[in-house]
Design a protein around this motif. Structure first.
Motif, mmCIF file in Angstrom:
data_model
loop_
_atom_site.group_PDB
_atom_site.id
_atom_site.type_symbol
_atom_site.label_atom_id
_atom_site.label_comp_id
_atom_site.label_asym_id
_atom_site.label_seq_id
_atom_site.Cartn_x
_atom_site.Cartn_y
_atom_site.Cartn_z
ATOM 1 N N GLU A 26 0.808 -1.210 0.000
ATOM 2 C CA GLU A 26 0.000 0.000 0.000
ATOM 3 C C GLU A 26 0.846 1.267 0.000
ATOM 4 O O GLU A 26 0.377 2.324 -0.375
ATOM 5 C CB GLU A 26 -0.922 0.020 1.225
ATOM 6 C CG GLU A 26 -1.926 -1.093 1.260
ATOM 7 C CD GLU A 26 -2.699 -1.124 2.565
ATOM 8 O OE1 GLU A 26 -2.393 -0.313 3.451
ATOM 9 O OE2 GLU A 26 -3.600 -1.949 2.674
ATOM 10 N N ALA A 27 2.076 1.193 0.442
ATOM 11 C CA ALA A 27 2.928 2.370 0.572
ATOM 12 C C ALA A 27 3.336 2.881 -0.811
ATOM 13 O O ALA A 27 3.652 2.111 -1.707
ATOM 14 C CB ALA A 27 4.169 2.029 1.389
ATOM 15 N N ARG A 32 8.059 4.615 0.865
ATOM 16 C CA ARG A 32 9.086 3.570 0.997
ATOM 17 C C ARG A 32 10.475 4.180 1.009
ATOM 18 O O ARG A 32 11.335 3.783 1.803
ATOM 19 C CB ARG A 32 8.965 2.566 -0.152
ATOM 20 C CG ARG A 32 7.789 1.634 -0.009
ATOM 21 C CD ARG A 32 7.859 0.553 -1.056
ATOM 22 N NE ARG A 32 8.030 1.150 -2.375
ATOM 23 C CZ ARG A 32 7.202 0.965 -3.392
ATOM 24 N NH1 ARG A 32 6.166 0.181 -3.261
ATOM 25 N NH2 ARG A 32 7.401 1.545 -4.544
ATOM 26 N N LEU A 33 10.718 5.157 0.130
ATOM 27 C CA LEU A 33 12.018 5.817 0.084
ATOM 28 C C LEU A 33 12.295 6.550 1.386
ATOM 29 O O LEU A 33 13.391 6.457 1.947
ATOM 30 C CB LEU A 33 12.068 6.796 -1.094
ATOM 31 C CG LEU A 33 13.387 7.510 -1.326
ATOM 32 C CD1 LEU A 33 14.463 6.494 -1.696
ATOM 33 C CD2 LEU A 33 13.238 8.541 -2.421
ATOM 34 N N SER A 34 11.298 7.237 1.911
ATOM 35 C CA SER A 34 11.446 7.944 3.184
ATOM 36 C C SER A 34 11.732 6.971 4.312
ATOM 37 O O SER A 34 12.594 7.224 5.165
ATOM 38 C CB SER A 34 10.172 8.735 3.479
ATOM 39 O OG SER A 34 10.201 9.249 4.779
ATOM 40 N N GLN A 35 11.026 5.865 4.338
ATOM 41 C CA GLN A 35 11.237 4.860 5.382
ATOM 42 C C GLN A 35 12.648 4.304 5.323
ATOM 43 O O GLN A 35 13.299 4.111 6.332
ATOM 44 C CB GLN A 35 10.202 3.740 5.239
ATOM 45 C CG GLN A 35 10.246 2.704 6.321
ATOM 46 C CD GLN A 35 9.819 3.267 7.661
ATOM 47 O OE1 GLN A 35 9.147 4.282 7.746
ATOM 48 N NE2 GLN A 35 10.218 2.624 8.730
ATOM 49 N N GLU A 36 13.142 4.084 4.113
ATOM 50 C CA GLU A 36 14.481 3.522 3.954
ATOM 51 C C GLU A 36 15.563 4.528 4.347
ATOM 52 O O GLU A 36 16.543 4.188 4.993
ATOM 53 C CB GLU A 36 14.682 3.099 2.500
ATOM 54 C CG GLU A 36 16.096 2.703 2.200
ATOM 55 C CD GLU A 36 16.197 1.308 1.637
ATOM 56 O OE1 GLU A 36 17.326 0.907 1.380
ATOM 57 O OE2 GLU A 36 15.181 0.656 1.473
ATOM 58 N N LEU A 42 21.513 3.228 7.298
ATOM 59 C CA LEU A 42 21.601 4.238 6.245
ATOM 60 C C LEU A 42 21.082 5.580 6.735
ATOM 61 O O LEU A 42 21.680 6.627 6.477
ATOM 62 C CB LEU A 42 20.820 3.785 5.015
ATOM 63 C CG LEU A 42 20.819 4.746 3.828
ATOM 64 C CD1 LEU A 42 22.237 4.962 3.320
ATOM 65 C CD2 LEU A 42 19.940 4.206 2.718
ATOM 66 N N GLY A 43 19.975 5.575 7.474
ATOM 67 C CA GLY A 43 19.424 6.810 8.002
ATOM 68 C C GLY A 43 20.369 7.486 8.975
ATOM 69 O O GLY A 43 20.544 8.699 8.957
#
Length: 73
Positions: A26-27, A32-36, A42-43
């Motif tokens: 659903e994302a 998804r990019l923001s979550q990653e 990595l964050g």
């Protein structure tokens, strides 16, 4: 709050969804990019690099400002 009719119950939590967020299907791509980029190793690396870049920008601006403020006439 107004009194309700007998037999009618109101739940203020009925629209609150419980869960960790939307499933990967659903994302959207941006979610998804923001979550990653904002979590995990990595964050943390990106936050560290961003902090160092901000430090150097402020340092250089302060150096240039100090040069012109204290320049002999």
């Amino acid at each position: 709050m107004e009194p309700q009719a007998p037999g009618v119950q109101y739940s203020r939590w009925e629209e609150v969804s419980v869960g960790a967020g939307p499933s990967p299907e659903e994302a959207s791509c941006w979610e998804r990019l923001s979550q990653e980029l904002c979590s995990g190793r990595l964050g943390a690396t990106l936050r560290m690099l961003g902090g160092l870049a901000l430090f150097w920008v402020i340092f250089i601006l302060g150096y240039i400002t100090g040069y012109f403020v204290h320049k002999c006439k």
